[in-house]
Design an enzyme around this catalytic site. Structure first.
Site, short mmCIF file in Angstrom:
data_model
loop_
_atom_site.label_atom_id
_atom_site.label_comp_id
_atom_site.label_asym_id
_atom_site.label_seq_id
_atom_site.Cartn_x
_atom_site.Cartn_y
_atom_site.Cartn_z
N LYS A 1 -8.52 -2.68 5.56
CA LYS A 1 -8.68 -1.75 4.44
C LYS A 1 -8.94 -0.33 4.93
CE LYS A 1 -7.46 -4.05 1.33
NZ LYS A 1 -6.67 -4.63 2.32
N GLY B 1 15.91 -3.48 -1.89
CA GLY B 1 16.24 -4.52 -0.94
C GLY B 1 16.96 -3.98 0.27
N GLU C 1 -10.07 -8.24 7.44
CA GLU C 1 -9.69 -7.61 6.18
C GLU C 1 -10.41 -6.27 5.98
OE1 GLU C 1 -7.92 -6.95 2.39
OE2 GLU C 1 -7.36 -8.04 4.21
N CYS D 1 11.25 -0.74 -2.93
CA CYS D 1 11.56 0.33 -3.88
C CYS D 1 11.31 -0.18 -5.30
CB CYS D 1 13.01 0.78 -3.74
SG CYS D 1 13.43 1.36 -2.08
N TRP E 1 11.08 3.74 -1.06
CA TRP E 1 10.32 3.59 0.17
C TRP E 1 11.35 3.48 1.28
CZ3 TRP E 1 8.65 -1.18 3.06
CH2 TRP E 1 7.67 -0.89 4.00
#
Length: 689
Positions: free
Chosen positions: A564, A144, A560, A2, A116
């Site tokens: 993506k 957290g 990777e 967050c 979030w």
């Protein structure tokens, strides 16, 4: 993860509308950290009847009567969705309650949060600020996880508290009210300070958190504290900005006079850079109290009844406002892809000298690293992939075995780490929860711990014995692009520094150093494929899956690149080791499934040619990435689509090869109509396990 933000103006008159906009803009800068809901809290007019938040089973009158005569319950606004949803709802509610936005405040404290979701679905009641009850006596914004919240919740329920949200955060303001009420009932109104309340709350909390408290009992005051999550204090003295490095201590903080100033708390430097460059990275277990324009810092210690006052110095932020703006680009991800020639130049600046590499953060520990039993790369996601790309080169130059560990898996297995090991922790934010937990595990086992991060002052930077900052600049798009390439370059430079004592590899090292110097130009060259990758994205827009095969240095590129596409285009994609093709993946090959094969010229080139031939024989829908001039060797008679990229040294080729994949992911996302910078269900840094 967050984002939390706070703004306090002292002895400088600000209208309520201005205060709201500062809070909203702070959240906009932090929105990459979470964007499923958000909220703010500001001061109401004194004893305003609209200020009382309607709680279940309580109309708020009793609590309101216990507030100080010069205080009123704060106004809290919370909304599901992105920041702009909150902005619209706040102004709609303000109009409905006929709140005067032109009212001026010489002192005012506001807090804000973008979420979030981890505990409870996105909704107004699960958004922050979370409240102590009907009259918002204590409000908290939190980044957290509180791991013992269930035990605390049960205790508070037994004492008569009712809970409205599903969050772990709600126990914190209710615990603050419990501590405050108990102290007031036992000792009287004036005996308990805001910092005493907060330190007692900290004593009960377990987990990782950054917290900002606001209370109607302590008007015009804010308190912030942290354990494990980043939190920044920003200071702007309007009459004199030359306070960098000034020590402040307890109530003598900053200045002893009443100069006008603005103070900020933020989860990230990018939210304060437009206001000030003077900042302080708050340390774990520090309690920062803003009162009467002064800042006092206390160090919380479980073993001591009273926390000790500490002295800290302000630092100067080396960041420009332009870095957090899109400029002429449509999206941050697009901007950050195209910034890579510059970010790589910045990463290497001052570190390549006279055919050697100088890494100040490592120089005192190079001898220890060279005598390590093994080197362990530890990371998550993109950072893990960057380390994987660097592993072969580090093994080659150092002669030391290099192993790879996903941080979460290392912790699950409690894998062996020894005093003779060097553990290298890679994290763009320096706050990735699993990586930090793995760091504590490695420290406990006595290993030398090295950090590779993009964030100065992060927990990773502070807790490791030594390390290197990648200096890629502020990265706001959730999908990492320029940080990935800078991480590879930094770890290549680490390999060069560690292997600098070997005469046998001197020619190889010098060739790589020359290649590093030319790398930004090569990256600028490959960025010219932007239009070609957009055309490729158009041809793939309706496909459901994508396979990417790589080998050697470019196995990491396959992982990777697929990540993506998965992250932002929301398309199923898998990066696969080409050597494992015949052990299962070959069964998926048909004329409809697009397959990207990375076959640039290196030691694995002939093997990749064989892979291409086998896939072609099975009528695979092939897209081959090769070095300039190799198109006819990899795809005779134009049998597949080819992406030609500049050739560089093999260990640096992953930096070049990932860029077309980044461009492909970007264009696929735009063409499919998804949010590039804020993909579904993701956040920039994962600060929970």
């Amino acid at each position: 993860m967050c984002g939390i933000f706070a703004y306090l103006n002292y002895n400088v008159t600000r209208e309520r509308r201005y205060i709201l906009e500062v809070l909203f803009n702070g959240l906009r800068r932090l929105e990459y950290r979470g964007y499923d809901s958000s909220g703010i809290a500001i001061d109401a007019d004194l004893r305003s009847p609209v200020a009382i938040d309607k709680g279940e089973g309580n109309d708020g009158r009793e609590e309101a009567s216990r507030l100080p005569y010069n205080s009123a319950p704060p106004l809290v606004f919370r909304q599901e969705g992105k920041i702009e949803s909150l902005v619209r709802s706040v102004y709609a509610e303000v109009d409905a309650m006929d709140l005067n936005l032109e009212k001026s405040f010489s002192v005012h404290a506001g807090i804000a949060h973008t979420r979030w979701a981890t505990h409870g679905v996105p909704s107004p009641r699960n958004s922050h600020p979370q409240s102590s009850g009907a009259c918002n006596e204590f409000l908290v914004v939190h980044n957290g996880i509180i791991t013992n919240y269930e035990v605390l919740k049960e205790t508070l329920i037994r004492h008569g508290f009712t809970f409205e949200s599903e969050t772990d955060t709600e126990v914190i303001p209710k615990l603050a009210k419990f501590v405050f009420d108990k102290a007031r009932d036992e000792e009287g109104e004036q005996t308990v300070t805001f910092s005493q309340v907060v330190t007692e709350v900290m004593r009960q909390l377990e987990g990782a958190y950054a917290l900002i408290f606001k209370s109607a009992h302590y008007p015009n005051e804010l308190i912030a504290c942290k354990r494990g999550s980043t939190l920044i204090l920003g200071v702007k003295e309007l009459s004199d900005d030359k306070n960098s490095g000034k020590l402040f201590h307890d109530v003598k903080a900053l200045t002893k006079d009443e100069k006008p100033k603005e103070l900020f708390f933020s989860s990230d430097l990018c939210a304060i850079v437009e206001h000030t460059k003077n900042y302080l990275a708050i340390e774990d277990n520090e309690v920062v109290h803003i009162k009467d324009g002064c800042v006092s810092i206390l160090k919380f210690d479980y073993g001591r009844e009273k926390p000790a006052s500490v002295q800290r110095a302000l630092s100067v932020l080396e960041m420009e406002v332009e870095q957090i703006k899109k400029g002429n680009y449509d999206h941050f991800m697009q901007k950050e892809i195209h910034e890579q020639p510059h970010s790589l130049t910045t990463t290497m600046r001052g570190r390549l000298k006279d055919n050697s590499v100088v890494l100040g953060g490592l120089k005192d520990h190079l001898k220890t690293i060279r005598h390590s039993r093994r080197i362990i790369f530890i990371g998550c996601g993109t950072s893990y992939n960057a380390a994987l790309a660097a592993r072969p080169f580090l093994e080659e130059l150092s002669g030391i075995p290099v192993t790879m560990e996903l941080a979460s898996d290392l912790l699950d297995r409690q894998g062996p780490i020894y005093r003779e090991d060097t553990a290298v922790f890679v994290s763009q934010s320096g706050e990735t929860a699993d990586t930090l937990l793995a760091l504590e595990y490695a420290l406990g086992n006595g290993a030398l711990c090295v950090g590779v991060t993009n964030t100065v002052g992060s927990t990773l930077a502070r807790r490791t014995h030594c390390g290197v900052h990648i200096n890629a600049g502020c990265e706001i798009g959730v999908a990492s692009t320029k940080a990935y390439t800078s991480q590879i370059v930094v770890m290549a430079m680490m390999a060069l520094a560690i292997g600098a004592d070997k005469i046998s590899t001197q020619a190889r090292r010098e060739a790589i150093i020359n290649g590093l110097s030319d790398l930004p130009k090569k990256v600028a060259e490959v960025l010219k494929l932007d239009g070609e990758m957009r055309d490729l994205a158009k041809s793939l827009i309706d496909t459901q899956s994508l396979l990417v095969f790589g080998r050697g240095y470019n196995y990491a590129t396959a992982l990777e690149g697929a990540l993506k596409v998965k992250e932002v285009a929301l398309m199923h994609s898998e990066g696969l080791l080409a050597g494992e093709m015949k052990h299962g993946p070959l069964a998926l090959v048909d004329e409809t499934l697009p397959i990207i094969v990375i076959a640039t010229h290196d030691a694995c080139f002939s093997k990749q040619q064989s892979v291409i031939q086998q896939l072609h024989a099975r009528k695979g829908r092939l897209i081959v990435m090769c070095s300039v001039g190799d198109a006819t060797s990899v795809c005779p008679m134009g049998s597949c689509r080819v992406i030609e990229v500049p050739q560089v040294a093999d260990c640096l080729q992953p930096v070049i090869n990932i860029i077309p994949m980044q461009l492909l992911a970007y264009h696929l996302t735009v063409l499919r109509g998804y949010d590039v910078d804020q993909p579904r269900n993701l956040a920039k840094s994962v600060t929970t396990e």
